[in-house]
Design a protein around this motif. Structure first.
Motif, PDB file in Angstrom:
ATOM      1  N   LYS A   1      -2.343   2.129   6.602  1.00 37.75           N
ATOM      2  CA  LYS A   1      -2.599   3.530   6.259  1.00 37.75           C
ATOM      3  C   LYS A   1      -1.520   3.997   5.292  1.00 37.75           C
ATOM      4  N   ASN A   2      -1.945   4.692   4.256  1.00 33.48           N
ATOM      5  CA  ASN A   2      -1.006   5.281   3.314  1.00 33.48           C
ATOM      6  C   ASN A   2      -0.683   6.698   3.769  1.00 33.48           C
ATOM      7  N   SER A   3       0.531   6.878   4.295  1.00 32.26           N
ATOM      8  CA  SER A   3       1.026   8.204   4.687  1.00 32.26           C
ATOM      9  C   SER A   3       2.172   8.623   3.778  1.00 32.26           C
ATOM     10  N   LEU A   4       2.136   8.136   2.543  1.00 32.69           N
ATOM     11  CA  LEU A   4       3.158   8.485   1.564  1.00 32.69           C
ATOM     12  C   LEU A   4       2.890   9.874   1.012  1.00 32.69           C
ATOM     13  N   GLY A   5       3.814  10.357   0.215  1.00 31.24           N
ATOM     14  CA  GLY A   5       3.681  11.692  -0.369  1.00 31.24           C
ATOM     15  C   GLY A   5       2.546  11.778  -1.381  1.00 31.24           C
ATOM     16  N   ARG A   6       2.296  12.991  -1.808  1.00 26.89           N
ATOM     17  CA  ARG A   6       1.208  13.288  -2.741  1.00 26.89           C
ATOM     18  C   ARG A   6       1.287  12.418  -3.995  1.00 26.89           C
ATOM     19  N   ASN A   7       0.149  11.895  -4.417  1.00 25.48           N
ATOM     20  CA  ASN A   7       0.012  11.065  -5.623  1.00 25.48           C
ATOM     21  C   ASN A   7       0.766   9.738  -5.558  1.00 25.48           C
ATOM     22  N   ASN A   8       1.226   9.320  -4.390  1.00 21.64           N
ATOM     23  CA  ASN A   8       1.958   8.061  -4.263  1.00 21.64           C
ATOM     24  C   ASN A   8       0.990   6.973  -3.780  1.00 21.64           C
ATOM     25  N   ILE A   9       0.598   6.097  -4.682  1.00 19.64           N
ATOM     26  CA  ILE A   9      -0.357   5.031  -4.400  1.00 19.64           C
ATOM     27  C   ILE A   9       0.362   3.880  -3.682  1.00 19.64           C
ATOM     28  N   LEU A  10      -0.292   3.325  -2.672  1.00 15.95           N
ATOM     29  CA  LEU A  10       0.214   2.154  -1.957  1.00 15.95           C
ATOM     30  C   LEU A  10      -0.558   0.925  -2.429  1.00 15.95           C
ATOM     31  N   LYS A  11       0.163  -0.104  -2.858  1.00 11.34           N
ATOM     32  CA  LYS A  11      -0.433  -1.358  -3.299  1.00 11.34           C
ATOM     33  C   LYS A  11      -0.194  -2.399  -2.204  1.00 11.34           C
ATOM     34  N   ILE A  12      -1.255  -3.104  -1.789  1.00 10.85           N
ATOM     35  CA  ILE A  12      -1.184  -4.054  -0.679  1.00 10.85           C
ATOM     36  C   ILE A  12      -1.741  -5.404  -1.111  1.00 10.85           C
ATOM     37  N   ASN A  13      -1.056  -6.472  -0.717  1.00  9.20           N
ATOM     38  CA  ASN A  13      -1.595  -7.823  -0.875  1.00  9.20           C
ATOM     39  C   ASN A  13      -1.221  -8.632   0.357  1.00  9.20           C
ATOM     40  N   CYS A  14      -2.212  -9.188   1.041  1.00 13.38           N
ATOM     41  CA  CYS A  14      -1.973 -10.035   2.214  1.00 13.38           C
ATOM     42  C   CYS A  14      -2.585 -11.406   1.963  1.00 13.38           C
ATOM     43  N   LEU A  15      -1.904 -12.436   2.461  1.00 10.10           N
ATOM     44  CA  LEU A  15      -2.427 -13.781   2.338  1.00 10.10           C
ATOM     45  C   LEU A  15      -2.046 -14.620   3.545  1.00 10.10           C
ATOM     46  N   SER A  16      -2.886 -15.614   3.804  1.00 12.48           N
ATOM     47  CA  SER A  16      -2.624 -16.591   4.859  1.00 12.48           C
ATOM     48  C   SER A  16      -2.576 -17.961   4.194  1.00 12.48           C
ATOM     49  N   ASN A  17      -2.483 -19.009   4.990  1.00  9.10           N
ATOM     50  CA  ASN A  17      -2.535 -20.352   4.418  1.00  9.10           C
ATOM     51  C   ASN A  17      -3.902 -20.648   3.821  1.00  9.10           C
ATOM     52  N   ASP A  18      -4.938 -19.933   4.291  1.00 15.49           N
ATOM     53  CA  ASP A  18      -6.310 -20.192   3.849  1.00 15.49           C
ATOM     54  C   ASP A  18      -6.853 -19.160   2.874  1.00 15.49           C
ATOM     55  N   ASP A  19      -6.367 -17.930   2.922  1.00 13.40           N
ATOM     56  CA  ASP A  19      -6.985 -16.847   2.162  1.00 13.40           C
ATOM     57  C   ASP A  19      -5.948 -15.961   1.481  1.00 13.40           C
ATOM     58  N   ASN A  20      -6.281 -15.543   0.250  1.00 12.05           N
ATOM     59  CA  ASN A  20      -5.565 -14.463  -0.418  1.00 12.05           C
ATOM     60  C   ASN A  20      -6.545 -13.309  -0.477  1.00 12.05           C
ATOM     61  N   LEU A  21      -6.225 -12.210   0.196  1.00 15.37           N
ATOM     62  CA  LEU A  21      -7.160 -11.095   0.313  1.00 15.37           C
ATOM     63  C   LEU A  21      -7.173 -10.182  -0.903  1.00 15.37           C
ATOM     64  N   GLY A  22      -6.369 -10.482  -1.903  1.00 14.29           N
ATOM     65  CA  GLY A  22      -6.369  -9.698  -3.136  1.00 14.29           C
ATOM     66  C   GLY A  22      -5.567  -8.410  -3.014  1.00 14.29           C
ATOM     67  N   PHE A  23      -5.508  -7.675  -4.116  1.00 14.10           N
ATOM     68  CA  PHE A  23      -4.767  -6.421  -4.158  1.00 14.10           C
ATOM     69  C   PHE A  23      -5.678  -5.261  -3.787  1.00 14.10           C
ATOM     70  N   HIS A  24      -5.108  -4.347  -3.019  1.00 10.88           N
ATOM     71  CA  HIS A  24      -5.820  -3.133  -2.607  1.00 10.88           C
ATOM     72  C   HIS A  24      -4.911  -1.946  -2.881  1.00 10.88           C
ATOM     73  N   PHE A  25      -5.486  -0.878  -3.396  1.00 12.52           N
ATOM     74  CA  PHE A  25      -4.731   0.309  -3.766  1.00 12.52           C
ATOM     75  C   PHE A  25      -5.242   1.484  -2.943  1.00 12.52           C
ATOM     76  N   LEU A  26      -4.320   2.111  -2.204  1.00 16.44           N
ATOM     77  CA  LEU A  26      -4.696   3.231  -1.334  1.00 16.44           C
ATOM     78  C   LEU A  26      -4.036   4.519  -1.802  1.00 16.44           C
ATOM     79  N   ARG A  27      -4.842   5.552  -1.919  1.00 15.88           N
ATOM     80  CA  ARG A  27      -4.298   6.891  -2.154  1.00 15.88           C
ATOM     81  C   ARG A  27      -3.802   7.443  -0.826  1.00 15.88           C
ATOM     82  N   PRO A  28      -2.945   8.467  -0.844  1.00 11.59           N
ATOM     83  CA  PRO A  28      -2.467   9.051   0.415  1.00 11.59           C
ATOM     84  C   PRO A  28      -3.629   9.430   1.335  1.00 11.59           C
ATOM     85  N   GLY A  29      -3.516   9.036   2.601  1.00  9.84           N
ATOM     86  CA  GLY A  29      -4.532   9.313   3.603  1.00  9.84           C
ATOM     87  C   GLY A  29      -5.576   8.216   3.739  1.00  9.84           C
TER      88      GLY A  29
END
Length: 132
Positions: free
Chosen positions: A31-59
């Motif tokens: 969950k992105n609980s950062l301040g206003r207009n602060n985008i959260l960039k996420i990338n998760c990977l395992s030995n089998d999968d790279n889930l790619g980049f995800h960008f979340l706006r606050p909330g």
């Protein structure tokens, strides 16, 4: 009773005793609980999968689900935020599998201005990592 029957009986008892939700997927939530207009960039990977980049706006939230491997299940996650995504935190977002296979386990990660908070959902989130 032959050995194969004993083996399946033992496995069935272990599954039955470990958790009543034996086929439910595990999940990781962000969950992105950062301040206003602060985008959260996420990338998760395992030995089998790279889930790619995800960008979340606050909330906004992002989640993924999976079954544990009988060997080991780990997802390493990187989060960035701030101007040009200059603040970073990298950590193990989920660890399981091996001798103990989890069913229905939930990891909740919340990005705030002072760091990354964690809970399994039953307790108040606790600060686990700070931004670098």
């Amino acid at each position: 009773m032959n050995r194969l029957s004993c083996f399946f009986l033992t496995i069935g008892l272990c599954i039955g005793l470990s958790n009543a939700k034996w086929n439910e997927k595990n999940s990781v939530h962000f969950k992105n609980s950062l301040g206003r207009n602060n985008i959260l960039k996420i990338n998760c990977l395992s030995n089998d999968d790279n889930l790619g980049f995800h960008f979340l706006r606050p909330g906004e939230t992002y989640e993924f689900s999976f079954h544990d491997s009988v060997f080991k299940t780990e997802f390493f996650c990187d989060l960035w935020q701030g101007p040009n995504f200059k603040f970073h935190a990298g950590f193990t977002g989920y660890e399981g599998g091996g001798l103990i296979v989890h069913y229905g386990k939930q990891n909740f990660w919340e990005a705030r201005e002072d760091g990354i908070y964690f809970t399994h959902g039953q307790k108040i989130p606790k600060l686990e990592y700070t931004w670098n």
